[in-house]
Design a protein around this motif. Sequence first.
Motif, PDB file in Angstrom:
ATOM      1  N   LYS A 309      34.372  36.420  37.389  1.00  0.00           N
ATOM      2  CA  LYS A 309      34.007  36.948  38.441  1.00  0.00           C
ATOM      3  C   LYS A 309      34.208  38.601  38.525  1.00  0.00           C
ATOM      4  O   LYS A 309      33.770  39.165  39.507  1.00  0.00           O
ATOM      5  N   VAL A 310      34.652  39.112  37.626  1.00  0.00           N
ATOM      6  CA  VAL A 310      35.313  40.561  37.361  1.00  0.00           C
ATOM      7  C   VAL A 310      33.738  41.358  37.527  1.00  0.00           C
ATOM      8  O   VAL A 310      33.623  42.409  38.325  1.00  0.00           O
ATOM      9  N   VAL A 311      32.990  40.862  36.762  1.00  0.00           N
ATOM     10  CA  VAL A 311      31.636  41.638  36.575  1.00  0.00           C
ATOM     11  C   VAL A 311      30.764  41.821  37.852  1.00  0.00           C
ATOM     12  O   VAL A 311      30.479  42.848  38.438  1.00  0.00           O
ATOM     13  N   ALA A 312      30.664  40.611  38.555  1.00  0.00           N
ATOM     14  CA  ALA A 312      30.143  40.322  39.743  1.00  0.00           C
ATOM     15  C   ALA A 312      31.074  41.224  40.800  1.00  0.00           C
ATOM     16  O   ALA A 312      30.190  41.761  41.748  1.00  0.00           O
ATOM     17  N   PHE A 313      32.262  41.231  40.749  1.00  0.00           N
ATOM     18  CA  PHE A 313      32.941  41.995  41.661  1.00  0.00           C
ATOM     19  C   PHE A 313      32.554  43.372  41.774  1.00  0.00           C
ATOM     20  O   PHE A 313      32.503  44.323  42.715  1.00  0.00           O
ATOM     21  N   MET A 314      32.617  44.023  40.400  1.00  0.00           N
ATOM     22  CA  MET A 314      32.312  45.488  40.125  1.00  0.00           C
ATOM     23  C   MET A 314      30.960  45.894  40.669  1.00  0.00           C
ATOM     24  O   MET A 314      30.655  46.942  41.076  1.00  0.00           O
ATOM     25  N   ASP A 315      30.008  44.679  40.412  1.00  0.00           N
ATOM     26  CA  ASP A 315      28.570  45.053  40.949  1.00  0.00           C
ATOM     27  C   ASP A 315      28.221  44.757  42.289  1.00  0.00           C
ATOM     28  O   ASP A 315      27.280  45.112  42.682  1.00  0.00           O
ATOM     29  N   GLY A 316      29.355  44.387  43.002  1.00  0.00           N
ATOM     30  CA  GLY A 316      29.199  44.248  44.414  1.00  0.00           C
ATOM     31  C   GLY A 316      28.446  42.851  44.821  1.00  0.00           C
ATOM     32  O   GLY A 316      28.258  42.574  45.911  1.00  0.00           O
ATOM     33  N   GLU A 317      28.064  42.112  43.822  1.00  0.00           N
ATOM     34  CA  GLU A 317      27.840  40.666  44.129  1.00  0.00           C
ATOM     35  C   GLU A 317      28.951  39.584  44.514  1.00  0.00           C
ATOM     36  O   GLU A 317      28.315  38.506  44.911  1.00  0.00           O
ATOM     37  N   TYR A 318      30.140  39.716  44.062  1.00  0.00           N
ATOM     38  CA  TYR A 318      31.038  38.882  44.457  1.00  0.00           C
ATOM     39  C   TYR A 318      31.688  39.311  45.792  1.00  0.00           C
ATOM     40  O   TYR A 318      32.500  40.155  45.954  1.00  0.00           O
ATOM     41  N   LEU A 320      33.426  39.399  49.783  1.00  0.00           N
ATOM     42  CA  LEU A 320      34.906  39.129  50.216  1.00  0.00           C
ATOM     43  C   LEU A 320      34.980  37.775  50.715  1.00  0.00           C
ATOM     44  O   LEU A 320      35.821  36.884  50.473  1.00  0.00           O
ATOM     45  N   GLU A 321      33.911  37.129  51.362  1.00  0.00           N
ATOM     46  CA  GLU A 321      33.803  35.904  51.751  1.00  0.00           C
ATOM     47  C   GLU A 321      33.841  34.622  50.525  1.00  0.00           C
ATOM     48  O   GLU A 321      34.685  33.970  50.789  1.00  0.00           O
ATOM     49  N   GLN A 322      33.412  35.003  49.511  1.00  0.00           N
ATOM     50  CA  GLN A 322      33.290  34.066  48.293  1.00  0.00           C
ATOM     51  C   GLN A 322      34.801  34.103  47.841  1.00  0.00           C
ATOM     52  O   GLN A 322      35.326  33.135  47.300  1.00  0.00           O
ATOM     53  N   ALA A 323      35.364  35.481  47.627  1.00  0.00           N
ATOM     54  CA  ALA A 323      36.632  35.494  47.066  1.00  0.00           C
ATOM     55  C   ALA A 323      37.708  34.680  47.880  1.00  0.00           C
ATOM     56  O   ALA A 323      38.478  33.945  47.370  1.00  0.00           O
ATOM     57  N   LEU A 324      37.517  34.933  49.299  1.00  0.00           N
ATOM     58  CA  LEU A 324      38.615  34.203  49.889  1.00  0.00           C
ATOM     59  C   LEU A 324      38.536  32.824  49.945  1.00  0.00           C
ATOM     60  O   LEU A 324      39.445  31.861  49.871  1.00  0.00           O
ATOM     61  N   LEU A 349      42.966  45.024  50.550  1.00  0.00           N
ATOM     62  CA  LEU A 349      43.136  45.214  49.128  1.00  0.00           C
ATOM     63  C   LEU A 349      41.883  45.143  48.289  1.00  0.00           C
ATOM     64  O   LEU A 349      41.189  45.896  47.720  1.00  0.00           O
ATOM     65  N   PHE A 350      41.087  43.815  48.627  1.00  0.00           N
ATOM     66  CA  PHE A 350      39.985  43.685  47.923  1.00  0.00           C
ATOM     67  C   PHE A 350      38.935  45.036  48.253  1.00  0.00           C
ATOM     68  O   PHE A 350      38.260  45.166  47.387  1.00  0.00           O
ATOM     69  N   THR A 351      38.710  45.009  49.536  1.00  0.00           N
ATOM     70  CA  THR A 351      37.808  46.053  50.165  1.00  0.00           C
ATOM     71  C   THR A 351      38.094  47.384  49.607  1.00  0.00           C
ATOM     72  O   THR A 351      37.151  48.046  49.217  1.00  0.00           O
TER      73      THR A 351
END
Length: 769
Positions: A309-318, A320-324, A349-351
């Motif tokens: 999920k790292v690439v998706a997080f950096m691209d804004g596709e992952y 905060l709701e999915q991460a929680l 921290l995520f944001t």
Amino acid sequence: MKYGKYIESKIKPEWKDYYIDYKGLKDLIKACQKEAQTAGETSFSPRTTSLTVQRYSNTKDSSQEMFFRRLERDVDKVNKFTNKLVEEMRASLKNLNSKAERETVPEKKDELLKEAQRIGDDFLALEKFVNINYLGFHKILKKHDKCLPHAPCRQFYVAHLHQQPWVQGNYSDLLVSLSNIYSKLRGDSSGEKNEDAAQGFVRSTTKYWVRNEDVSTVKHHVLQHLPVFQFDKNNFTGDAQLINSVYMDNSNLELYHGRLDKKPGAIALRIRWYGSNPPTMVFFERKTHKESWKGEESVKERFTLPSDKVVAFMDGEYTLEQALADQQAVAARKGKSLSDDEVESYKQLFTEVYKAVDSKQLKPLVRTQYMRTAFQIPFDATVRISLDTNLCMIKENPEDGPSCAATGRWYRDPSLPVTRTEITRFPHAVLEVKLSLQEGQQAPAWVQELLDSGYLTEVHKFSKFIHGSATLFPGDVRAVPYWVDDESVRASMLASAPSPLEGPTPVDVEAGPSTSDAAAVAAAAQAASAAATARPKPRTRRGGPAELEELSHPLLGEQPTLKLMPDPNTVQGFRMQGLAAAGGRGGAGRGEPGFFARLLGLVPPPPPAGGALRTTPMRIEPKTFFANERTFLSWLHMAVTLGSVSAALLGFAAGSEAEDGGSGTAGEAVSRHLVELIALILLPLGVAMCGYALYVFVWRATNIAKKRAVHFDDRVGPLCLCGAVVVALVAITLLSLVDFFELLASAEQAGPAPPPSPAAALASVGALF
């Protein structure tokens, strides 16, 4: 000292029969030399031989054959003796561990501590034994190839030597067992494991360099007070664990320069995972530099993230709701649930991390990889010491291949080869002392004892991320850390520097291994197989010589700094070319420099034998401006001193004339004029020095600010001012002598004279000055 005498001075008497027979092998090499001189021609066939063909030198056992037999015998002797001692230590530690579990009497515990100390000292002595023999084999093989160049064997036999069990063996379990024994005898109690989704640590960190030969000694000292921390004992058999950290930055290296300058609030973002297996769950960490009245502090915050999920997080596709949701699912599998505080910390921290990645356009830049040995009471971060060995830094984006963003990855493709300029290996181990103390709490005394031991070299603000970026991206950084000037790291930086005009830098392989870290090398190599096994291939660049020069690091050349500048004849500096030409007219019109040009240092240095000097853009650092300012203040201090003395002399002289009303003997009148003359000589000199200092300061500051390639050294001005001071002092001396003779003449005519006036005494002080 020659190595033969050195090894004799370092031999442990009770182990004398188990060392390499350096002298005997050296004598066999001499015998081989004599045989080679008298043997005559020999039958030679590159791929076939015959067992019945008669050779010219019909000897059964030649010196060369005896040399290799004895060499192999000594290698086997060292191997067997090392294994024997290790097995004895393991048995002793097992017996001692069982005693430590049962013993409760303090007096008996003291005896067990002494026994543990003895075993630790024996281990360190064994490491010295291994290193002396390891270096001895390197030396004797080097000597063999030097004396017998027609029969080289060093390259082959060194590879064979490196595969020996006593060189590559993993003996770190001895230190782990010893650490457990000390922990039981001390009665250490474990802390509580922190499994929060978002974690934060506030601590002060001091970093030190440790020479590789002192690594085991430092480990032994630390484990007597803190246990080796094994985070996961099921997959953690040795004393060290492989750690990979991918640091992020943008094309301007904004985070690098912020951390280098230690700006308040400067951050570093990295993705870290542990172990040699491919990452599944990673830590996204943010380190923030803060200043407080107690000094510098480092705040580390991190949250977990699935690696896919790292690439998706950096691209804004992952989101905060999915991460929680994923974090709550992980906690549910462990039979737990996230508290409201944990959820809020994770959200914040995520944001914040995503906003930093998105706004600064961060991407993977450089990876640090090392084997870390951690010392701390389990899950108690009050005092934590970590020792990183086998440290290397790698470019995360290949130079001659697709970048991570182009391939949809967040770390380098392991299948791609790593070239010489894409990796740098740090020559020292790095020890970090991390203290998380409460208000008024002091660090333990043994920590200060370790710092005073002499095995550590403090390197203030050292950073693996900063060192790797400065070494691997020399053309992109605007400033470099101060420790790159250290001679001990220069060879490792040169080995990675883009220097296509120079040949490859040889690597010294004669340093002995640390027995406790031998397995660490193997583990690191297995995790980074591409970096360890791929042969470096020549780099190809699309630019011409100008582009290559721009990419050359000015701190990594073989020439001094001034030689990296253009030809002095084409550079206008404070030493004007017109003056140099005038000084060179004594060469009878042939352009040869004259006497005064050579005296003042105006003769340009001779060109190198290899052709024109390489030019490199100047790198300006803040300390350059401070150096210019210090020089200006030094000149100004002397000028103000001269001016103050001169003004004081004039003031006293005027006051003395007013009191005397201009009357008195001839000698007194001469004394009053003498003070004025001395002041009038010194005062213009002080004013001239002020003007000179100000002019040079402004001229240098302007050229430094504009980064002009000029010579900042000035050999004319100081000599002229020195000459003016000498002339002034000579004039003062002559005036004082005239005054003295006038006083003598007036004394003979007028008889006994009254005591000298204050002005005359002051004139004497001025003459001495």
